[in-house]
Design an enzyme around this catalytic site. Structure first.
Site, PDB file in Angstrom:
ATOM      1  N   CYS A 129     -46.651  20.157  31.310  1.00 49.42           N
ATOM      2  CA  CYS A 129     -45.513  19.449  30.723  1.00 49.42           C
ATOM      3  C   CYS A 129     -45.606  19.504  29.208  1.00 49.42           C
ATOM      4  CB  CYS A 129     -45.511  17.995  31.207  1.00 49.42           C
ATOM      5  SG  CYS A 129     -44.330  16.934  30.346  1.00 49.42           S
ATOM      6  N   CYS A 132     -46.517  15.288  28.014  1.00 54.51           N
ATOM      7  CA  CYS A 132     -47.809  14.676  28.369  1.00 54.51           C
ATOM      8  C   CYS A 132     -48.931  15.697  28.516  1.00 54.51           C
ATOM      9  CB  CYS A 132     -47.661  13.867  29.649  1.00 54.51           C
ATOM     10  SG  CYS A 132     -47.294  14.870  31.128  1.00 54.51           S
ATOM     11  N   CYS A 247      -6.041  -5.824  16.458  1.00 57.04           N
ATOM     12  CA  CYS A 247      -5.503  -4.533  16.007  1.00 57.04           C
ATOM     13  C   CYS A 247      -6.055  -3.440  16.912  1.00 57.04           C
ATOM     14  CB  CYS A 247      -5.908  -4.299  14.551  1.00 57.04           C
ATOM     15  SG  CYS A 247      -5.633  -2.602  13.968  1.00 57.04           S
ATOM     16  N   HIS A 255      -3.859  -7.539  11.250  1.00 64.01           N
ATOM     17  CA  HIS A 255      -3.902  -7.725   9.800  1.00 64.01           C
ATOM     18  C   HIS A 255      -2.741  -7.070   9.060  1.00 64.01           C
ATOM     19  CE1 HIS A 255      -5.374  -3.622  10.080  1.00 64.01           C
ATOM     20  NE2 HIS A 255      -6.330  -4.041  10.900  1.00 64.01           N
ATOM     21  N   CYS A 290       0.476 -37.122 -12.937  1.00 64.30           N
ATOM     22  CA  CYS A 290      -0.246 -38.365 -13.235  1.00 64.30           C
ATOM     23  C   CYS A 290      -1.759 -38.207 -13.223  1.00 64.30           C
ATOM     24  CB  CYS A 290       0.155 -39.447 -12.244  1.00 64.30           C
ATOM     25  SG  CYS A 290      -0.206 -38.998 -10.525  1.00 64.30           S
ATOM     26  N   CYS A 300       3.559 -26.863   3.950  1.00 60.84           N
ATOM     27  CA  CYS A 300       4.462 -26.494   2.864  1.00 60.84           C
ATOM     28  C   CYS A 300       3.789 -26.675   1.510  1.00 60.84           C
ATOM     29  CB  CYS A 300       5.729 -27.350   2.956  1.00 60.84           C
ATOM     30  SG  CYS A 300       6.947 -26.969   1.685  1.00 60.84           S
ATOM     31  N   CYS A 309       4.547 -27.219  -7.410  1.00 60.60           N
ATOM     32  CA  CYS A 309       3.960 -26.254  -6.476  1.00 60.60           C
ATOM     33  C   CYS A 309       2.465 -26.526  -6.327  1.00 60.60           C
ATOM     34  CB  CYS A 309       4.197 -24.824  -6.982  1.00 60.60           C
ATOM     35  SG  CYS A 309       3.288 -23.560  -6.056  1.00 60.60           S
ATOM     36  N   CYS A 312       0.229 -23.296  -7.999  1.00 61.71           N
ATOM     37  CA  CYS A 312       0.089 -23.106  -9.444  1.00 61.71           C
ATOM     38  C   CYS A 312       0.273 -24.400 -10.228  1.00 61.71           C
ATOM     39  CB  CYS A 312       1.081 -22.053  -9.942  1.00 61.71           C
ATOM     40  SG  CYS A 312       2.809 -22.560  -9.788  1.00 61.71           S
ATOM     41  N   HIS A 319      10.291 -22.046 -10.085  1.00 57.62           N
ATOM     42  CA  HIS A 319       9.970 -20.877  -9.261  1.00 57.62           C
ATOM     43  C   HIS A 319      11.198 -20.004  -9.062  1.00 57.62           C
ATOM     44  CE1 HIS A 319       6.327 -23.144  -8.278  1.00 57.62           C
ATOM     45  NE2 HIS A 319       5.825 -21.987  -7.895  1.00 57.62           N
TER      46      HIS A 319
END
Length: 493
Positions: A129, A132, A247, A255, A290, A300, A309, A312, A319
């Site tokens: 072999c 071996c 996906c 995605h 404030c 939202c 907003c 930002c 906007h």
């Protein structure tokens, strides 16, 4: 990945009665489009994609049909035909075309026979072999077409170790620098015990499916379903057994409009820079009116108390209806002429800009899921009290589902924009993104207002008027059309 050989697509999992924190609004792609106010007859859905869910047995039939065709054409055993198909991603027409021109080259390229230019090793004169070095009887020496002879015991040990490590199709010859693959009818007699043989068959099935250009294993936990398509694309598919949505092309979360390679880069970057961005992921901000610490408790972004907003902190009225300025990053055109430190700061600033918006829409989806479940409970309560039928209140259910669908798409526009090169196409994309965002915020506000009416928060207990309902349904139509327009123009085909 283990595959249950006996599972059927008809097996249904018990659904969890509770609200899953990870799955916001399950099934929000189903049963919405037909309820959105009168789509035009030729309305194009850029996400329409034909696919079939197959059980293990059905998948085996699909595979064996192609195996038999190739085996008959090439005049090889089915086990060899499988190795050829795996190498060429099961593109049968390409294999048959190559077979006509040069079958020997086809076989050597597929690693099922040595190249014709290679000198074959003749049968060994000794009975030793090659691994071996034991002297054995001649009938105990086995070889592949490469004529590398080894004893049965060494072949058995070689195959057993590799199968236990999870190898299926990839088992190859033991000789150094010999890449020839071992067909399954060579390997199976060398494996001891049915448990090991079954494991090998599962690994083979996994490799066959994963290499097939029109098949994908469902990534759901221990789900045996296989998705089959006619044309492999980065499109949304859903398992009929476990409900997993993914996906088709990359087997990750759906995605659109971002392509597979870009979303992989984005998620890797988010994971690497998560500590840098942690401070910006907080739920609280200081009110620009404030300076009191405030928390967002709805999806939202319009903060009604100060009319500003959330993203930002700017005046909501500024906007405008045509250009949602806080969704567009304003790059410094002179940054290339500044120091490396300044460029690094600008790069971080740009990343945080997009990451904050990505995270914000993810949080909005979770908050709006709470609104959705409140609406579900209220509808159920009213139906049980004979205050109308499910059909009477279904428009609220559909509005909440469509809102989630649109916001999910909007969330994935930010990785797309982050990696886009500056130019006219990016300007067009940002314009469409801004319009979609504006309509989604309008829809979110109307859904939350409808939920408030149903809970008796606004003006006491009562129903929305017919004009309010018509306004909500019209907003659903506008938001969905904005979403489809963006996907039609920018979703990777």
């Amino acid at each position: 990945m283990s595959v249950d050989m006996n599972s059927q697509a008809s097996d249904k999992e018990d659904e969890d009665d509770g609200v899953d924190e990870e799955v916001d609004i399950p099934g929000y792609y189903e049963g919405v489009a037909s309820d959105v106010e009168q789509q035009s007859a030729d309305s194009f859905d850029p996400e329409e994609y034909q696919f079939t869910c197959l059980t293990y047995k059905e998948s085996q039939r699909v595979l064996m049909e192609e195996v038999n065709n190739v085996a008959a054409a090439l005049k090889v055993l089915p086990s060899v035909a499988k190795l050829i198909l795996v190498h060429f991603y099961w593109q049968v027409s390409q294999i048959l075309d190559r077979c006509k021109s040069n079958p020997s080259l086809l076989m050597s390229d597929a690693l099922v026979q040595p190249p014709s230019s290679s000198r074959l090793v003749t049968a060994p004169q000794s009975l030793q072999c090659g691994v071996c070095l034991q002297v054995v009887r001649r009938d105990y020496l086995l070889t592949l077409p490469c004529q590398h002879y080894f004893c049965t015991a060494c072949w058995e040990q070689h195959c057993t170790v590799l199968v236990k490590d999870g190898t299926g199709v990839g088992i190859s010859c033991m000789a150094q620098d010999c890449p020839l693959r071992m067909p399954e009818d060579f390997v199976l007699p060398l494996l001891q015990g049915e448990e090991l043989k079954d494991k090998y068959r599962r690994y083979l099935f996994r490799d066959y499916i994963e290499s097939h250009f029109r098949l994908q294993l469902c990534p759901g936990a221990d789900c045996p379903i296989v998705i089959k398509v006619q044309e492999p694309r980065a499109r949304r598919v859903q398992c009929s057994r476990c409900g997993e949505v993914f996906c088709f092309k990359c087997r990750q979360m759906y995605h659109a409009p971002t392509d597979c390679a870009t979303i992989r880069k984005w998620l890797t970057k988010c994971a690497d820079d998560s500590e840098t961005a942690n401070y910006i992921s907080a739920h609280t901000k200081d009110c620009p009116k404030c300076n009191i610490c405030i928390e967002k408790n709805g999806g939202c972004n319009h903060m009604v108390s100060g009319n500003f907003c959330w993203m930002c902190l700017g005046d909501w009225k500024s906007h405008g209806s045509e250009y949602y300025e806080c969704s567009r990053y304003k790059e410094n055109p002179d940054i290339v002429n500044q120091s490396q430190q300044a460029q690094a700061r600008e790069a971080l600033k740009k990343y945080l800009f997009y990451f904050e918006r990505w995270e914000n829409h993810n949080k909005s989806l979770q908050l709006e899921a709470q609104t959705y479940h409140r609406i579900q409970e209220k509808i159920q309560e009213r139906v049980m009290n004979n205050l109308g039928t499910w059909i009477d209140w279904q428009y609220l259910h559909n509005a909440a589902k469509l809102l989630a669908k649109c916001r999910y798409t909007l969330q994935y526009t930010y990785p797309y924009a982050y990696y886009m090169e500056s130019g006219q196409r990016k300007q067009l994309f940002e314009y469409q993104q801004a319009q979609l965002e504006a309509e989604i915020e309008n829809l979110s506000w109307k859904v939350e207002r409808a939920d408030s009416y149903e809970r008796g928060v606004v003006g006491g207990e009562g129903d929305l008027s017919a004009s309010d309902r018509g306004d909500l349904e019209n907003q659903m139509h506008i938001a969905e059309q904005r979403r489809r327009t963006l996907l039609k123009d920018f979703h990777d085909t």
